[in-house]
Design an enzyme around this catalytic site. Sequence first.
Site, PDB file in Angstrom:
ATOM      1  N   PRO A 320       0.989  -1.189   0.202  1.00 35.74           N
ATOM      2  CA  PRO A 320       0.016   0.055   0.001  1.00 35.74           C
ATOM      3  C   PRO A 320       0.923   1.457   0.110  1.00 35.74           C
ATOM      4  CG  PRO A 320       0.109  -0.934   2.331  1.00 35.74           C
ATOM      5  CD  PRO A 320       0.865  -1.958   1.459  1.00 35.74           C
ATOM      6  N   GLY A 321       0.346   2.360  -1.083  1.00 35.69           N
ATOM      7  CA  GLY A 321       1.258   3.533  -0.872  1.00 35.69           C
ATOM      8  C   GLY A 321       0.155   4.520  -0.464  1.00 35.69           C
ATOM      9  N   TYR A 367      -4.978  12.980 -14.449  1.00 29.87           N
ATOM     10  CA  TYR A 367      -5.789  11.883 -14.361  1.00 29.87           C
ATOM     11  C   TYR A 367      -7.313  12.360 -14.310  1.00 29.87           C
ATOM     12  CZ  TYR A 367      -1.643   9.590 -12.389  1.00 29.87           C
ATOM     13  OH  TYR A 367      -0.387   9.082 -11.980  1.00 29.87           O
ATOM     14  N   CYS A 394       0.850  28.778 -16.365  1.00 31.54           N
ATOM     15  CA  CYS A 394       0.416  29.342 -17.526  1.00 31.54           C
ATOM     16  C   CYS A 394      -0.392  28.310 -18.392  1.00 31.54           C
ATOM     17  CB  CYS A 394       1.501  30.043 -18.180  1.00 31.54           C
ATOM     18  SG  CYS A 394       2.001  31.565 -17.355  1.00 31.54           S
ATOM     19  N   GLU A 395      -1.478  27.721 -17.931  1.00 30.07           N
ATOM     20  CA  GLU A 395      -2.008  26.715 -18.480  1.00 30.07           C
ATOM     21  C   GLU A 395      -3.593  26.545 -18.130  1.00 30.07           C
ATOM     22  OE1 GLU A 395      -1.019  22.780 -20.487  1.00 30.07           O
ATOM     23  OE2 GLU A 395       0.608  24.122 -19.396  1.00 30.07           O
ATOM     24  N   TYR A 424       1.233  11.193  -3.767  1.00 30.05           N
ATOM     25  CA  TYR A 424       1.493  11.595  -5.375  1.00 30.05           C
ATOM     26  C   TYR A 424       1.344  12.984  -5.764  1.00 30.05           C
ATOM     27  CZ  TYR A 424       1.246   6.644  -5.592  1.00 30.05           C
ATOM     28  OH  TYR A 424       1.722   5.264  -5.555  1.00 30.05           O
TER      29      TYR A 424
END
Length: 466
Positions: A320-321, A367, A394-395, A424
């Site tokens: 498990p992470g 995701y 800038c996106e 993550y």
Amino acid sequence: MSHTHVAGSIHADVASAAPAWLRLPDDVNTLLPELWSKNVAKDGNGELTIGGLTVSQIADEVGTAAYVLDEDDLRQRARDYASAFDGWGVYYAGKSLLCKAVARWVTEEGLGLDVCTGGELAVALAAGVDPARIGLHGNNKSVEEITRALEVGVGRIIVDSDDEITRLIELSEQLDKHPRLMVRVTTGVEAHTHEYISTAHEDQKFGFSIAGGQAAAALRRIHDHPRLQLVGIHSHIGSQIFDADGFEVATRRTLRLHAAFAEETGVELPELDLGGGFGIAYTSQDTPSTPQQLAEALNKIIAAECATLGVAVPHLSIEPGRSISGPSAFALYTVGTVKQVLLDGGASRLYVAVDGGMSDNIRTALYAAEYSATLASRRSDAGPALSRVVGKHCEGGDILVRDEFLPSDIRPGDLIAVPGAGAYSRSMASNYNHVPRPPMVSVRDGRISTLIRRESIDDLLALDVG
Ligand SMILES: *Cc1c(COP(=O)(O)O)cnc(C)c1O
């Protein structure tokens, strides 16, 4: 699922552009406890607190953006896995969040540690983790990485390709080692969030295919080589998984391979690893299982399948992470600008821009991950406004929280907290737009410790040697 509300048309307008799952809160100040670590609460002033400190105190001391980790919560999650999976090996997946302190904490709580690069291995060793408790993953381990792993004596290397087996044979001969190896297999099961897909063959980079026969061949090649110790089979089916169905199919296929190998060679392999991927709650939609529920489900599946196949239950392990590191931290930001944007149909959305973004949490952009947020620095008496928390990059896709109800009076200078930022987030952070990466700080019993300091512009310029 649907939440009925007495307030009538105002709320209907507010909610009209919201996704169906997003609940219109009765009170924008309320926390959903299942999204937050155990020592997080709101105090009498409506301010978010963790381990006895307010977020204003934390922001004053370390600035924002910052990742704020609840040490006691992370340790408790590690302990819960160790006790629920009694008799199993539990390896914390370091890729979800790795620094020396976290490596020490999880190993102090009885877990092993998985790494998947030389960099992660270096952190584990710098933390003083016993190499025998480390597993090394990776689909393209370099000669340097394998050499280091063999020299320090990592407990197991999870082999991912024929080229790697060749490299392992050469290097273990040169270094006079007998490494313990597991074979990463692909079972044709791919699990995503609330569903899984089971296919005959698989089109991805990891592992050896069971269906294609490569897995059996790799087991045989390692088994037959006097330098290499074959420990068992390894399977990892995906991430943020909520039900046992995918594990059930993968376990059945993996154990059939285990039994076929025993039939062919007379050797029952001593170990079997089922990987990680257990889901956590980022929003009210998510309903994670407890380690206890997972352990019961997996033990049952394995006992039944081993009995059917007539093999002994091997020594089992999991990795498990996210489900250890994820819920233990929130990201803390300061609001810089607020814009109201009118949507088709008369609804509107607040764009709440904070001092971070896709460089400290890429998951929403990468995701379409969903997150939640709360106004953290004060109570508000305003009603809910459909909001989107965005960053400073800038996106257009620089979104942290796609849909959330925040108080309509949210304004520059407010602090916002986003739960589920332990996994993550820091580990996938970048320097996009030359934004320095935020620090990871931990809180315990009213004390802050910096685990990873804030990156500075000087750090960035130091790399620029041209
Ligand atoms: C990523 C990974 C894990 C951990 O996955 P989580 O979703 O964080 O639990 C475990 N094992 C392997 C091989 C992985 O690649």
